[in-house]
Enzyme design. Structure first.
Site, PDB file in Angstrom:
ATOM      1  N   GLY A 173      13.368 -13.009 -13.825  1.00 26.75           N
ATOM      2  CA  GLY A 173      11.974 -12.764 -13.447  1.00 26.75           C
ATOM      3  C   GLY A 173      11.691 -11.280 -13.346  1.00 26.75           C
TER       4      GLY A 173
ATOM      5  N   SER B 142       9.926  -9.198 -15.330  1.00 28.60           N
ATOM      6  CA  SER B 142       8.815  -8.571 -16.058  1.00 28.60           C
ATOM      7  C   SER B 142       7.694  -8.069 -15.169  1.00 28.60           C
ATOM      8  CB  SER B 142       8.243  -9.553 -17.085  1.00 28.60           C
ATOM      9  OG  SER B 142       7.676 -10.660 -16.428  1.00 28.60           O
ATOM     10  N   ARG B 143       7.629  -8.532 -13.935  1.00 23.36           N
ATOM     11  CA  ARG B 143       6.535  -8.068 -13.065  1.00 23.36           C
ATOM     12  C   ARG B 143       6.941  -8.259 -11.601  1.00 23.36           C
ATOM     13  NH1 ARG B 143       3.879 -13.410 -14.845  1.00 23.36           N
ATOM     14  NH2 ARG B 143       4.234 -14.641 -12.978  1.00 23.36           N
TER      15      ARG B 143
ATOM     16  N   ASP C  48      12.740 -18.653 -21.330  1.00 24.28           N
ATOM     17  CA  ASP C  48      12.027 -19.493 -20.370  1.00 24.28           C
ATOM     18  C   ASP C  48      13.072 -20.228 -19.544  1.00 24.28           C
ATOM     19  OD1 ASP C  48      10.579 -21.249 -18.905  1.00 24.28           O
ATOM     20  OD2 ASP C  48       9.455 -22.107 -20.584  1.00 24.28           O
TER      21      ASP C  48
ATOM     22  N   ASN D  63      15.860 -13.864  -8.981  1.00 24.86           N
ATOM     23  CA  ASN D  63      14.535 -13.519  -8.460  1.00 24.86           C
ATOM     24  C   ASN D  63      13.431 -14.443  -8.981  1.00 24.86           C
ATOM     25  OD1 ASN D  63      12.338 -11.539  -7.484  1.00 24.86           O
ATOM     26  ND2 ASN D  63      12.004 -11.613  -9.709  1.00 24.86           N
TER      27      ASN D  63
ATOM     28  N   SER E 250      12.717 -16.612   0.796  1.00 30.28           N
ATOM     29  CA  SER E 250      11.349 -16.412   1.285  1.00 30.28           C
ATOM     30  C   SER E 250      11.317 -16.685   2.777  1.00 30.28           C
ATOM     31  CB  SER E 250      10.408 -17.403   0.585  1.00 30.28           C
ATOM     32  OG  SER E 250       9.173 -17.476   1.260  1.00 30.28           O
TER      33      SER E 250
ATOM     34  N   TYR F 263       8.459 -25.621  -2.031  1.00 31.03           N
ATOM     35  CA  TYR F 263       8.919 -24.230  -2.060  1.00 31.03           C
ATOM     36  C   TYR F 263       9.913 -23.979  -0.919  1.00 31.03           C
ATOM     37  CZ  TYR F 263       8.326 -19.091  -2.378  1.00 31.03           C
ATOM     38  OH  TYR F 263       8.515 -17.737  -2.530  1.00 31.03           O
TER      39      TYR F 263
ATOM     40  N   ALA G 211      11.752 -26.168   0.578  1.00 28.52           N
ATOM     41  CA  ALA G 211      12.980 -26.919   0.267  1.00 28.52           C
ATOM     42  C   ALA G 211      13.819 -26.148  -0.750  1.00 28.52           C
ATOM     43  CB  ALA G 211      12.620 -28.299  -0.280  1.00 28.52           C
ATOM     44  N   ALA G 212      13.169 -25.601  -1.770  1.00 31.35           N
ATOM     45  CA  ALA G 212      13.903 -24.863  -2.813  1.00 31.35           C
ATOM     46  C   ALA G 212      14.543 -23.604  -2.245  1.00 31.35           C
ATOM     47  CB  ALA G 212      12.946 -24.517  -3.954  1.00 31.35           C
TER      48      ALA G 212
HETATM   49  P1  NAD Z   1       5.631 -13.036  -9.807  1.00 33.41           P
HETATM   50  O1  NAD Z   1       4.999 -14.347 -10.144  1.00 33.41           O
HETATM   51  O2  NAD Z   1       4.753 -11.845  -9.635  1.00 33.41           O
HETATM   52  O3  NAD Z   1       6.786 -12.707 -10.852  1.00 33.41           O
HETATM   53  C1  NAD Z   1       7.694 -13.739 -11.166  1.00 33.41           C
HETATM   54  C2  NAD Z   1       8.631 -13.298 -12.253  1.00 33.41           C
HETATM   55  O4  NAD Z   1       9.395 -14.444 -12.615  1.00 33.41           O
HETATM   56  C3  NAD Z   1       7.919 -12.827 -13.498  1.00 33.41           C
HETATM   57  O5  NAD Z   1       8.680 -11.798 -14.093  1.00 33.41           O
HETATM   58  C4  NAD Z   1       7.917 -14.069 -14.385  1.00 33.41           C
HETATM   59  O6  NAD Z   1       7.911 -13.753 -15.761  1.00 33.41           O
HETATM   60  C5  NAD Z   1       9.254 -14.681 -13.992  1.00 33.41           C
HETATM   61  N1  NAD Z   1       9.273 -16.094 -14.262  1.00 33.41           N
HETATM   62  C6  NAD Z   1       8.503 -17.055 -13.713  1.00 33.41           C
HETATM   63  N2  NAD Z   1       8.773 -18.238 -14.282  1.00 33.41           N
HETATM   64  C7  NAD Z   1       9.737 -18.002 -15.235  1.00 33.41           C
HETATM   65  C8  NAD Z   1      10.413 -18.808 -16.165  1.00 33.41           C
HETATM   66  N3  NAD Z   1      10.159 -20.115 -16.291  1.00 33.41           N
HETATM   67  N4  NAD Z   1      11.330 -18.227 -16.980  1.00 33.41           N
HETATM   68  C9  NAD Z   1      11.585 -16.909 -16.895  1.00 33.41           C
HETATM   69  N5  NAD Z   1      10.985 -16.088 -16.027  1.00 33.41           N
HETATM   70  C10 NAD Z   1      10.062 -16.636 -15.207  1.00 33.41           C
HETATM   71  O7  NAD Z   1       6.499 -13.308  -8.489  1.00 33.41           O
HETATM   72  P2  NAD Z   1       6.977 -12.323  -7.322  1.00 33.41           P
HETATM   73  O8  NAD Z   1       5.973 -12.362  -6.239  1.00 33.41           O
HETATM   74  O9  NAD Z   1       7.439 -11.030  -7.854  1.00 33.41           O
HETATM   75  O10 NAD Z   1       8.210 -13.202  -6.777  1.00 33.41           O
HETATM   76  C11 NAD Z   1       9.542 -12.940  -7.105  1.00 33.41           C
HETATM   77  C12 NAD Z   1      10.408 -13.766  -6.183  1.00 33.41           C
HETATM   78  O11 NAD Z   1      10.119 -13.431  -4.823  1.00 33.41           O
HETATM   79  C13 NAD Z   1      10.200 -15.276  -6.320  1.00 33.41           C
HETATM   80  O12 NAD Z   1      11.435 -15.934  -6.212  1.00 33.41           O
HETATM   81  C14 NAD Z   1       9.337 -15.599  -5.126  1.00 33.41           C
HETATM   82  O13 NAD Z   1       9.502 -16.932  -4.698  1.00 33.41           O
HETATM   83  C15 NAD Z   1       9.856 -14.607  -4.105  1.00 33.41           C
HETATM   84  N6  NAD Z   1       8.922 -14.319  -3.028  1.00 33.41           N
HETATM   85  C16 NAD Z   1       7.714 -13.739  -3.285  1.00 33.41           C
HETATM   86  C17 NAD Z   1       6.847 -13.513  -2.217  1.00 33.41           C
HETATM   87  C18 NAD Z   1       5.488 -12.894  -2.415  1.00 33.41           C
HETATM   88  O14 NAD Z   1       4.685 -12.883  -1.480  1.00 33.41           O
HETATM   89  N7  NAD Z   1       5.181 -12.339  -3.565  1.00 33.41           N
HETATM   90  C19 NAD Z   1       7.205 -13.857  -0.914  1.00 33.41           C
HETATM   91  C20 NAD Z   1       8.443 -14.440  -0.702  1.00 33.41           C
HETATM   92  C21 NAD Z   1       9.304 -14.667  -1.763  1.00 33.41           C
END
Ligand code: NAD
Length: 239
Positions: free
Chosen positions: A11, A13-14, A51, A77, A129, A141, A143-144
């Protein structure tokens, strides 16, 4: 981070994954960043399109990666949240959330762990999280992410004598696409989430990346099986 280590970030890319990738590259690590598509033309590491919701494609990608690189560390991530209240949980959504957050992490670590064992050094960081403590409308979420917490402790025990450390970082609300998908800027949902954070603000992806990079470092070599909450105090009991 120790320069010249190779770190696989899912994950990447962003959001949080991109911040982790940027910091690791800045510190001299080689980053293999998996995501479905690169948003940023100048992605700082080696971008690996995959993916992760497709187990077969994930297996093929990991086979190629571990053939071509010595992966020293993994950051799980990539994650997805599909909020639904109890009573309206769609079982297909439950499966989707568990599959990406848990199955993809298990598959990624399994592909890399033998190499880490052979080289006698390794780091695994799972992004969980604040939902591990319970969050309304987040059954799938939480649970995961709770499953990932259990895997963190179990892998820490199994890998301690190699020595490979395994830890989790549990963010609170962070300013990313994932958060804003369900909490649009200025919405009541965003205000309600911020109300639960003693520091009264969202986290920045760079603040999560700082904790991850510390756990990946040699300095963190005696820390394993732990969850580091990076949440502005949002997990303090009785707040
Ligand atoms: P985001 O949606 O901004 O980025 C998610 C990243 O995962 C992206 O790079 C996307 O391309 C990649 N991704 C998603 N599905 C994919 C797939 N099927 N195959 C390959 N890549 C995939 O998310 P984020 O906010 O940066 O979250 C990152 C992590 O942090 C996650 O595990 C999320 O659960 C956790 N998190 C985020 C928050 C929040 O508030 N943003 C809070 C707690 C935990």
């Amino acid at each position: 981070m120790v320069p010249e280590r190779t770190v696989l970030v899912t994950g990447a890319s962003r959001g949080i994954g991109l911040a982790i990738t940027r910091k690791l590259c800045h510190e001299g690590a080689q980053v293999l960043g998996i995501a479905r598509s690169a948003r940023d033309a100048d992605f700082p590491g080696t971008f690996v399109p995959c993916d992760l919701s497709d187990a077969r494609q994930t297996a093929d990608t990991l086979q190629t990666l571990t053939r071509d690189h010595h992966v020293d560390a993994v950051v799980n991530n990539a994650g997805i949240a599909l909020p639904e209240p109890l009573g309206q949980i769609d079982l297909a959504n439950l499966h989707t959330v568990l599959d990406l957050n848990v199955r993809a992490a298990v598959q990624t670590v399994q592909a890399c762990v033998d190499g880490m064992r052979e080289r006698g050094w390794g780091r695994i960081v799972n992004i969980t999280s604040r939902a591990i403590f319970g969050t309304r409308d987040r059954s799938s979420y939480s649970a995961a992410k709770s499953a990932l917490t259990g895997l963190t402790r179990t892998w820490a025990l199994e890998l301690a004598d190699h020595p490979i450390t395994v830890n989790a970082v549990a963010p609170g609300p962070v300013d990313t696409d994932l958060f804003h998908r369900t909490h649009p800027a200025g919405s009541a949902a965003e205000a309600a989430a911020l109300h639960t954070i003693p520091m009264g603000r969202l986290g920045r992806p760079e603040e999560i990346a700082a904790a991850v990079c510390f756990l990946l470092s040699d300095d963190a070599g005696f820390i394993t099986g732990q969850t580091l909450c990076v949440d502005g105090g949002g997990s303090i009991p009785g707040r």
